[in-house]
Design a protein around this motif. Structure first.
Motif, short mmCIF file in Angstrom:
data_model
loop_
_atom_site.label_atom_id
_atom_site.label_comp_id
_atom_site.label_asym_id
_atom_site.label_seq_id
_atom_site.Cartn_x
_atom_site.Cartn_y
_atom_site.Cartn_z
N PRO A 206 21.59 -33.24 -40.32
CA PRO A 206 23.10 -32.40 -40.66
C PRO A 206 23.21 -32.67 -42.33
CG PRO A 206 23.31 -34.68 -39.83
CD PRO A 206 22.11 -34.29 -39.62
N GLN A 207 24.02 -31.53 -42.69
CA GLN A 207 24.51 -31.68 -44.18
C GLN A 207 25.65 -32.91 -44.20
OE1 GLN A 207 23.32 -28.91 -46.42
NE2 GLN A 207 22.29 -28.32 -44.42
N ALA A 208 25.53 -33.46 -45.22
CA ALA A 208 26.65 -34.57 -45.36
C ALA A 208 28.15 -34.32 -45.04
CB ALA A 208 26.36 -35.22 -46.86
N PHE A 209 28.46 -32.92 -45.36
CA PHE A 209 29.67 -32.54 -45.33
C PHE A 209 29.76 -31.27 -44.56
CE2 PHE A 209 29.53 -34.91 -49.16
CZ PHE A 209 30.31 -35.86 -48.91
N GLU A 210 30.80 -30.78 -43.91
CA GLU A 210 30.82 -29.63 -43.13
C GLU A 210 30.46 -28.40 -44.19
OE1 GLU A 210 34.35 -26.61 -41.37
OE2 GLU A 210 35.09 -28.16 -42.66
N VAL A 211 29.66 -27.81 -43.06
CA VAL A 211 28.87 -26.44 -43.72
C VAL A 211 29.59 -25.33 -43.72
CG1 VAL A 211 26.94 -25.23 -43.41
CG2 VAL A 211 26.54 -27.52 -42.76
N ILE A 284 16.24 -28.03 -28.13
CA ILE A 284 17.45 -27.19 -28.19
C ILE A 284 17.99 -26.55 -26.84
CG2 ILE A 284 18.66 -25.04 -29.14
CD1 ILE A 284 16.78 -25.67 -31.84
N VAL A 285 16.91 -25.99 -26.23
CA VAL A 285 17.28 -25.54 -24.86
C VAL A 285 17.60 -26.46 -24.08
CG1 VAL A 285 16.04 -23.25 -25.29
CG2 VAL A 285 14.86 -25.24 -24.02
N GLU A 286 17.19 -27.88 -23.94
CA GLU A 286 17.54 -28.83 -22.94
C GLU A 286 18.83 -29.33 -23.34
OE1 GLU A 286 14.34 -31.80 -23.28
OE2 GLU A 286 12.86 -30.38 -22.64
N ASP A 287 19.20 -29.66 -24.50
CA ASP A 287 20.26 -30.36 -25.05
C ASP A 287 21.29 -29.66 -25.24
OD1 ASP A 287 18.76 -32.51 -24.67
OD2 ASP A 287 18.74 -33.02 -26.89
N PHE A 288 21.30 -27.90 -25.55
CA PHE A 288 22.15 -27.25 -25.72
C PHE A 288 22.14 -26.08 -24.50
CE2 PHE A 288 21.81 -29.54 -29.56
CZ PHE A 288 23.08 -29.64 -30.05
N PRO A 289 22.25 -26.33 -23.32
CA PRO A 289 22.04 -25.14 -22.14
C PRO A 289 22.69 -23.92 -22.58
CG PRO A 289 23.08 -27.17 -21.40
CD PRO A 289 22.74 -27.39 -22.78
N LYS A 290 23.73 -24.05 -23.13
CA LYS A 290 24.89 -22.72 -23.37
C LYS A 290 24.04 -21.84 -24.28
CE LYS A 290 29.23 -24.67 -22.21
NZ LYS A 290 30.57 -25.06 -23.15
N VAL A 333 17.16 -33.07 -34.49
CA VAL A 333 17.64 -31.70 -34.20
C VAL A 333 19.09 -31.75 -33.52
CG1 VAL A 333 16.79 -29.88 -32.59
CG2 VAL A 333 14.94 -31.30 -33.82
N ASP A 334 19.21 -32.54 -32.53
CA ASP A 334 20.81 -32.38 -32.24
C ASP A 334 21.98 -32.33 -33.16
OD1 ASP A 334 19.49 -32.36 -29.49
OD2 ASP A 334 20.15 -34.42 -28.91
N ASP A 335 21.76 -33.48 -33.86
CA ASP A 335 22.81 -33.43 -34.90
C ASP A 335 22.79 -32.15 -35.80
OD1 ASP A 335 23.41 -35.85 -33.70
OD2 ASP A 335 22.66 -37.07 -35.44
N THR A 336 21.67 -31.54 -36.23
CA THR A 336 21.55 -30.54 -36.86
C THR A 336 22.29 -29.34 -36.22
OG1 THR A 336 19.67 -31.32 -37.92
CG2 THR A 336 20.21 -28.76 -38.49
N VAL A 337 21.77 -29.21 -35.03
CA VAL A 337 22.31 -27.83 -34.11
C VAL A 337 24.03 -28.08 -33.84
CG1 VAL A 337 22.19 -26.87 -31.93
CG2 VAL A 337 20.03 -27.65 -33.23
N ALA A 338 24.05 -29.26 -33.68
CA ALA A 338 25.65 -29.59 -33.36
C ALA A 338 26.48 -29.18 -34.66
CB ALA A 338 25.82 -30.84 -32.99
N GLN A 339 26.08 -29.38 -35.73
CA GLN A 339 26.96 -29.07 -36.76
C GLN A 339 26.72 -27.40 -37.19
OE1 GLN A 339 25.48 -30.06 -40.75
NE2 GLN A 339 27.27 -31.19 -41.16
N LEU A 340 25.76 -26.87 -36.97
CA LEU A 340 25.44 -25.64 -37.30
C LEU A 340 26.28 -24.62 -36.08
CD1 LEU A 340 21.79 -25.27 -38.12
CD2 LEU A 340 23.85 -24.95 -39.51
N GLN A 341 26.93 -25.37 -34.96
CA GLN A 341 27.43 -24.53 -33.91
C GLN A 341 28.85 -24.57 -34.20
OE1 GLN A 341 25.80 -22.62 -31.61
NE2 GLN A 341 24.41 -23.27 -32.87
#
Length: 341
Positions: A206-211, A284-290, A333-341
């Motif tokens: 993830p980025q250090a601060f909000e993207v 991504i598809v396993e941890d973010f089923p939506k 990957v999870d932390d990156t995707v969570a931030q981008l969502q």
């Protein structure tokens, strides 16, 4: 230690640099960053403040072009109390008109300019840390050595002539040439300070601060982002097979590189392990089923095979010096995707 040290960091608004600054301020270091404009400096200061960090420990200097001769002279003259210099400004670009003029020369000159400034005006500087790249360590494309071990003593065999072939090889070559120039400088000038070089592989996390602007991620994180946006863009993401490291570990490595005596004079290969785009897709598809319905299925058979192109990284020496466990692919990957969502 931290109360006495004053840390200067170039390219302070960069992806890795922001994480380094966050760690420095959390540890109580007085930190000075170089930024391209006052607006960028103020923006970074407000990000630190909104992140609950002691923004008063951070100040900035404007350096419009880090590659210009004497770029850091003024900063070091104005702040003679700087004891640590982190040269983290390391842009990744393949969009160039003239490989020599736009990639090779600036990489070498930018590094030498920084070292000259430290030698001339950094009278209290004791430690220098420079961000290089795994590109300086192993061979790529036609120079790849699949299955051959590389370690902290290895160098990409690319020549200047080969680097002029195309922008990708130009970027790869610029990393090796700049780092070779750095070690030669140290050998020739025998400065009062000790140097450490950090060589990261693909940097996720993830980025250090909000993207605020999700269209401008660092080049490595685009490997993840391109899978997320494939549906909207209606294009198949380019697939990769290489090595990764989390940005938070890269930042930690930079701080330990000047804090630890045993890191002086060393190259540190920061790599947690291999990845493929297929593995990222599965996470991504396993941890973010939506998200599964939004992301087109990735045809893994079209992806490169790791064993066909990659050297085997042995960075045991680096891991021993740093002494901490790296973040695994799933968390990165999870932390990156969570931030981008």
């Amino acid at each position: 230690m931290s109360s006495q040290e004053v840390v200067f960091i170039s390219g302070a608004t960069g992806f890795i640099a922001q994480h380094i600054i966050k760690l420095l301020i959390e540890a109580g270091y007085k930190t000075i960053g170089s930024v391209r404009s006052e607006e960028k400096g103020e923006d970074l200061k407000s990000l630190l403040k909104s992140g609950g960090l002691k923004s008063e420990l951070f100040s900035y200097v404007v350096v419009k072009d880090i590659g210009a001769k004497g770029a850091f002279d003024e900063a070091l003259k104005t702040h003679p109390n700087i004891t640590v210099f982190l040269h983290a400004a390391s842009p990744v670009t393949f969009e160039v008109a003239d490989i020599e003029k736009d990639l090779l020369n600036p990489a070498v000159e930018g590094t030498i300019n920084a070292l000259n400034a430290i030698k001339e005006y950094g009278k209290n500087v004791k430690r220098v840390v420079v961000t290089s790249s795994y590109a300086a360590v192993a061979g790529f494309a036609d120079l790849a050595t699949p299955g051959k071990e590389v370690n902290e003593d290895s160098w990409n065999p690319i020549t200047r002539e080969q680097a002029l072939t195309n922008p990708f090889l130009g970027y790869i070559g610029s990393k090796k040439l700049a780092e070779k120039a750095l070690w030669k400088y140290v050998e020739d000038n025998k400065p009062q300070w000790e140097i450490t070089v950090v060589n990261p592989v693909f940097v996720f996390g993830p980025q250090a601060f909000e993207v605020k602007d999700k269209s401008k991620l660092n080049a490595s994180n685009e490997v993840i982002n391109s899978i997320l946006t494939a549906g909207k863009k209606k294009e198949e993401p380019q697939q990769y097979a290489s090595y990764f490291i989390d940005v938070r570990d890269v930042a930690k490595a930079h701080v330990l590189a000047f804090e630890k005596k045993e890191a002086a004079g060393q190259r540190l290969i920061v790599s947690e392990g291999p990845f493929t785009s297929g593995e990222i897709y599965d996470i991504i598809v396993e941890d973010f089923p939506k998200l599964k319905s939004e992301i087109p299925r990735l045809d893994k058979s079209k992806g490169p095979k790791f064993e066909d192109s990659e050297s085997i990284v042995n960075n045991e020496k680096t891991r021993k010096i740093l002494g901490f466990k790296f973040i695994d692919l799933r968390k990165s990957v999870d932390d990156t995707v969570a931030q981008l969502q």
